[in-house]
Design a protein around this motif. Sequence first.
Motif, PDB file in Angstrom:
ATOM      1  N   GLU A 145       0.849  -1.184   0.000  1.00  0.00           N
ATOM      2  CA  GLU A 145       0.000   0.000   0.000  1.00  0.00           C
ATOM      3  C   GLU A 145       0.892   1.243   0.000  1.00  0.00           C
ATOM      4  O   GLU A 145       1.479   1.616   1.032  1.00  0.00           O
ATOM      5  CB  GLU A 145      -0.899  -0.012   1.237  1.00  0.00           C
ATOM      6  CG  GLU A 145      -1.880   1.135   1.296  1.00  0.00           C
ATOM      7  CD  GLU A 145      -2.860   1.135   0.146  1.00  0.00           C
ATOM      8  OE1 GLU A 145      -3.115   2.219  -0.392  1.00  0.00           O
ATOM      9  OE2 GLU A 145      -3.353   0.064  -0.227  1.00  0.00           O
ATOM     10  N   LYS A 146       1.009   1.894  -1.149  1.00  0.00           N
ATOM     11  CA  LYS A 146       1.948   3.002  -1.304  1.00  0.00           C
ATOM     12  C   LYS A 146       1.559   4.221  -0.482  1.00  0.00           C
ATOM     13  O   LYS A 146       2.434   4.967  -0.033  1.00  0.00           O
ATOM     14  CB  LYS A 146       2.042   3.388  -2.786  1.00  0.00           C
ATOM     15  CG  LYS A 146       2.629   2.294  -3.663  1.00  0.00           C
ATOM     16  CD  LYS A 146       2.699   2.742  -5.106  1.00  0.00           C
ATOM     17  CE  LYS A 146       3.280   1.639  -5.985  1.00  0.00           C
ATOM     18  NZ  LYS A 146       3.343   2.049  -7.408  1.00  0.00           N
ATOM     19  N   THR A 147       0.266   4.460  -0.282  1.00  0.00           N
ATOM     20  CA  THR A 147      -0.151   5.663   0.438  1.00  0.00           C
ATOM     21  C   THR A 147       0.354   5.668   1.877  1.00  0.00           C
ATOM     22  O   THR A 147       0.685   6.729   2.415  1.00  0.00           O
ATOM     23  CB  THR A 147      -1.680   5.779   0.434  1.00  0.00           C
ATOM     24  OG1 THR A 147      -2.255   4.598   1.041  1.00  0.00           O
ATOM     25  CG2 THR A 147      -2.212   5.928  -0.971  1.00  0.00           C
TER      26      THR A 147
ATOM     27  N   TYR B  61       3.868   8.341   5.681  1.00  0.00           N
ATOM     28  CA  TYR B  61       4.821   8.368   6.799  1.00  0.00           C
ATOM     29  C   TYR B  61       6.134   9.043   6.406  1.00  0.00           C
ATOM     30  O   TYR B  61       6.694   9.832   7.172  1.00  0.00           O
ATOM     31  CB  TYR B  61       5.095   6.946   7.301  1.00  0.00           C
ATOM     32  CG  TYR B  61       4.066   6.463   8.278  1.00  0.00           C
ATOM     33  CD1 TYR B  61       3.873   7.113   9.494  1.00  0.00           C
ATOM     34  CD2 TYR B  61       3.284   5.351   8.011  1.00  0.00           C
ATOM     35  CE1 TYR B  61       2.932   6.680  10.405  1.00  0.00           C
ATOM     36  CE2 TYR B  61       2.329   4.904   8.918  1.00  0.00           C
ATOM     37  CZ  TYR B  61       2.158   5.575  10.106  1.00  0.00           C
ATOM     38  OH  TYR B  61       1.221   5.149  11.005  1.00  0.00           O
ATOM     39  N   VAL B  62       6.622   8.748   5.212  1.00  0.00           N
ATOM     40  CA  VAL B  62       7.863   9.392   4.751  1.00  0.00           C
ATOM     41  C   VAL B  62       7.635  10.893   4.576  1.00  0.00           C
ATOM     42  O   VAL B  62       8.482  11.716   4.960  1.00  0.00           O
ATOM     43  CB  VAL B  62       8.341   8.761   3.425  1.00  0.00           C
ATOM     44  CG1 VAL B  62       9.507   9.555   2.843  1.00  0.00           C
ATOM     45  CG2 VAL B  62       8.757   7.311   3.647  1.00  0.00           C
ATOM     46  N   GLY B  63       6.480  11.264   4.034  1.00  0.00           N
ATOM     47  CA  GLY B  63       6.176  12.675   3.805  1.00  0.00           C
ATOM     48  C   GLY B  63       6.092  13.483   5.081  1.00  0.00           C
ATOM     49  O   GLY B  63       6.652  14.579   5.171  1.00  0.00           O
TER      50      GLY B  63
ATOM     51  N   GLY C  37       0.492  -3.821   3.547  1.00  0.00           N
ATOM     52  CA  GLY C  37       0.194  -4.713   2.440  1.00  0.00           C
ATOM     53  C   GLY C  37      -0.997  -4.220   1.628  1.00  0.00           C
ATOM     54  O   GLY C  37      -1.886  -3.548   2.141  1.00  0.00           O
ATOM     55  N   LYS C  38      -1.032  -4.573   0.366  1.00  0.00           N
ATOM     56  CA  LYS C  38      -2.116  -4.165  -0.537  1.00  0.00           C
ATOM     57  C   LYS C  38      -3.198  -5.230  -0.544  1.00  0.00           C
ATOM     58  O   LYS C  38      -2.905  -6.418  -0.618  1.00  0.00           O
ATOM     59  CB  LYS C  38      -1.576  -3.947  -1.948  1.00  0.00           C
ATOM     60  CG  LYS C  38      -2.575  -3.287  -2.888  1.00  0.00           C
ATOM     61  CD  LYS C  38      -1.919  -2.956  -4.195  1.00  0.00           C
ATOM     62  CE  LYS C  38      -2.875  -2.270  -5.147  1.00  0.00           C
ATOM     63  NZ  LYS C  38      -3.350  -0.977  -4.652  1.00  0.00           N
TER      64      LYS C  38
END
Length: 289
Positions: free
Chosen positions: A2-4, A9-11, A73-74
């Motif tokens: 899950e990229k979002t 979190y990185v953003g 996970g997606k």
Amino acid sequence: MEKTTIIGYVGVFMAIMFGISFGGGGFDFTKLLNFVNGASIFITIGGTFFVLLASFPLKTFKNIPKHFKMIIGKDKKDPYEYVEILTELSKEARRKGLLSLEDKTKDFKDDFLKESIFLIVDAIEPDKLRVWFDQKLSYIEKRNEEERKLYDMGSAIGPALGMIGTLIGLVNMLKSMSLTGGAGNLGQDMSVALITTFYGSILANCFFTPISNKLEIIQEREILFKEIIIEGVICIKEGENPKHIREKLLNFLDEKEIPKLTGQKVKTAKAKTKVRIKAKAKTEHSLEN
């Protein structure tokens, strides 16, 4: 994956680092050291962990790795796949009877679907099945809510422990002040006292709250899949027409997802109607064959 979740979190980490380091016309990464204080970290993060440990049984913490896997996970489940499976099962039950469905469960990966098929194979009345399924769903929803309580409580405790740390710092600061000593260390002592509030806010708003919200979305989607299964198997038990079962199950889904049946993109309400009609015609054709 899950990229979002990762991007979020990185953003937020980069945004906070940028806000701390940028100032005075450029970057000064030494400012990051102003926000590092061992005592503040222990009071806020350590205190939050110990309060949660005192509030929940140990088995609750064993679910944390599973929760992280869920939010990172997606989700590969397709609601249309369940609609197709249940429609095929309804046609199989009409041709060969309910007992024939037992052999079909061998290839199913969804345990709830397997269990539901086994229940309708048994001679249980549809009304009793609905009562059983309602109880099952109620328990699952209650369990999901209990699992999220850990993170909801953490988001409330983090700022509270941060405030406690701030009060501790202020008391120590005021205690060390004197008329003869002056206020030379006032700024430094005040900054240390405020760091705990900073840590508490980060812990609540950037860690616990996003996890709780993401889990709620994932768990609600899982409930949707179970509702589709429940409605489908009960309709099969009652011997309803496969075409009618399919249309009923499609009502559980978002209209925006309907174009997946035909692989078309829908931009207008008129186009959506055409796609739905086309999807319905395709369904009727497949059922007739």
